[in-house]
Design a protein around this motif. Structure first.
Motif, PDB file in Angstrom:
ATOM      1  N   UNK A  98      63.312  37.323 121.216  1.00 38.92           N
ATOM      2  CA  UNK A  98      62.931  36.042 120.602  1.00 38.92           C
ATOM      3  C   UNK A  98      62.102  35.154 121.521  1.00 38.92           C
ATOM      4  N   UNK A  99      62.054  35.483 122.795  1.00 40.40           N
ATOM      5  CA  UNK A  99      61.405  34.585 123.751  1.00 40.40           C
ATOM      6  C   UNK A  99      59.938  34.355 123.427  1.00 40.40           C
ATOM      7  N   UNK A 100      59.512  33.110 123.589  1.00 41.18           N
ATOM      8  CA  UNK A 100      58.119  32.764 123.321  1.00 41.18           C
ATOM      9  C   UNK A 100      57.409  32.528 124.641  1.00 41.18           C
ATOM     10  N   UNK A 101      56.754  33.540 125.141  1.00 44.14           N
ATOM     11  CA  UNK A 101      56.003  33.365 126.378  1.00 44.14           C
ATOM     12  C   UNK A 101      55.086  34.574 126.528  1.00 44.14           C
ATOM     13  N   UNK A 150      56.337  24.144 113.136  1.00 36.24           N
ATOM     14  CA  UNK A 150      57.296  25.194 113.524  1.00 36.24           C
ATOM     15  C   UNK A 150      56.645  26.576 113.430  1.00 36.24           C
ATOM     16  N   UNK A 151      55.569  26.717 114.176  1.00 34.29           N
ATOM     17  CA  UNK A 151      54.698  27.881 114.110  1.00 34.29           C
ATOM     18  C   UNK A 151      55.435  29.230 114.154  1.00 34.29           C
ATOM     19  N   UNK A 152      56.481  29.305 114.941  1.00 40.35           N
ATOM     20  CA  UNK A 152      57.168  30.597 115.086  1.00 40.35           C
ATOM     21  C   UNK A 152      58.412  30.697 114.209  1.00 40.35           C
ATOM     22  N   UNK A 153      58.536  29.728 113.308  1.00 34.13           N
ATOM     23  CA  UNK A 153      59.632  29.733 112.320  1.00 34.13           C
ATOM     24  C   UNK A 153      61.001  29.929 112.946  1.00 34.13           C
TER      25      UNK A 153
END
Ligand SMILES: [Zn+2]
Ligand SMILES: [Zn+2]
Length: 300
Positions: A98-101, A150-153
């Motif tokens: 789930x990490x956003x990077x 909330x771009x990544x929902x």
């Protein structure tokens, strides 16, 4: 407002913030503080003490505070949130998938504003932080738009309180040094609300001078040794043992989780309105302190 990092009381304002550079819109900084107003001034070099060296770099000031996450049950948990947000690329609080990077160490909490916000939302919804009764205050319309987009929902629980303190007048002016007035009024509103709550609680005690009975177990309450809950709602004078209330809430909302957890919110046993656990317990601690100091004394 003089709490140290190791104070065991529930901190009123200790929070984790996101700063955004006004000159370089893609530059951010994540930190934590018990006093966001003072901290923002340190970041902008208005106060010499406080060693805000990472925000000193030439060409980035002034910084503005855009998000403030608060309501932590302890300073330690605020520091954990701060560390996890800063190191979202490797924090155990967010599952790897789930990490956003982008995987690079030096972009710990994500590179774009959408990633910064996404990582904040991931932590708010995570097993470690979702049940703490946290609040999010947003100070800027652009950031609020990012939050809503909330771009990544990433869903967060409905009981995470969101407060929008957007001031377009501030946005339109050329800000010389950051959004101080906004942060200052945010702090004073919270302080005022809590003081009022405590004053009203002590007033309730005074009115029931003769005998204080818990309205759940109906046993006597000892103002100096028991942790006593007072209903937050003005017109209600319900008082009860915190332990009794937490049992009641847990019975009403059985949880599937194995580990014992603290309640987030629950209904008052008298007026039936919702009270938030953190707020009630923090107030209980303050009232107890004042009772010990006898400054509520029934001197008519
Ligand atoms: Zn009781
Ligand atoms: Zn009530």
């Amino acid at each position: 407002m003089t709490q140290s990092k190791h104070d065991s009381r529930m901190p009123l304002l200790y929070g984790v913030y996101l700063l955004r550079s006004l000159t370089k819109q893609n530059s951010f900084y994540i930190g934590s503080t018990p006093n966001p107003y003072r901290r923002l001034r340190q970041h902008n070099g208005e106060l010499s003490q406080g060693g805000a060296w990472r925000t000193k770099k030439k060409g980035y000031r002034p910084w503005r505070m855009v998000i403030y996450v608060h309501g932590f049950p302890s300073n330690i948990s605020a520091l954990q949130f701060e560390h996890a947000w800063q190191h979202a690329y490797r924090t155990r609080h967010i599952p790897v998938e789930k990490r956003r990077h982008n995987g690079k160490k030096n972009t710990g909490s994500g590179t774009t504003v959408h990633e910064k916000v996404a990582n904040c939302r991931l932590l708010l919804g995570s097993g470690s932080f979702s049940r703490l009764g946290l609040k999010v205050t947003i100070f800027n319309r652009d950031i609020y738009d990012v939050w809503l987009t909330n771009k990544f929902q990433i869903d967060i629980p409905d009981y995470i309180l969101l407060e929008i303190r957007v001031d377009d007048a501030i946005d339109q002016r050329l800000i010389e040094g950051g959004n101080y007035e906004q942060v200052k009024s945010f702090m004073s509103d919270i302080q005022k609300m809590e003081e009022q709550y405590t004053d009203e609680s002590i007033e309730t005690l005074k009115q029931q001078q003769e005998q204080h009975l818990c309205c759940i177990c109906e046993m006597p309450l000892d103002v100096e040794s028991d942790v006593i809950c007072f209903c937050f709602h003005k017109e209600c004078t319900a008082i009860y043992h915190c332990a009794c209330w937490s049992k009641l809430i847990m019975l009403e909302n059985p949880t599937q989780e194995m580990a014992p957890v603290l309640p987030i919110r629950g209904k008052c046993c008298q007026c039936g309105k919702v009270n938030f656990w953190n707020m009630v317990v923090r107030n209980a601690q303050t009232v107890k302190e004042r009772c010990r100091k006898k400054d509520y004394l029934f001197t008519a």
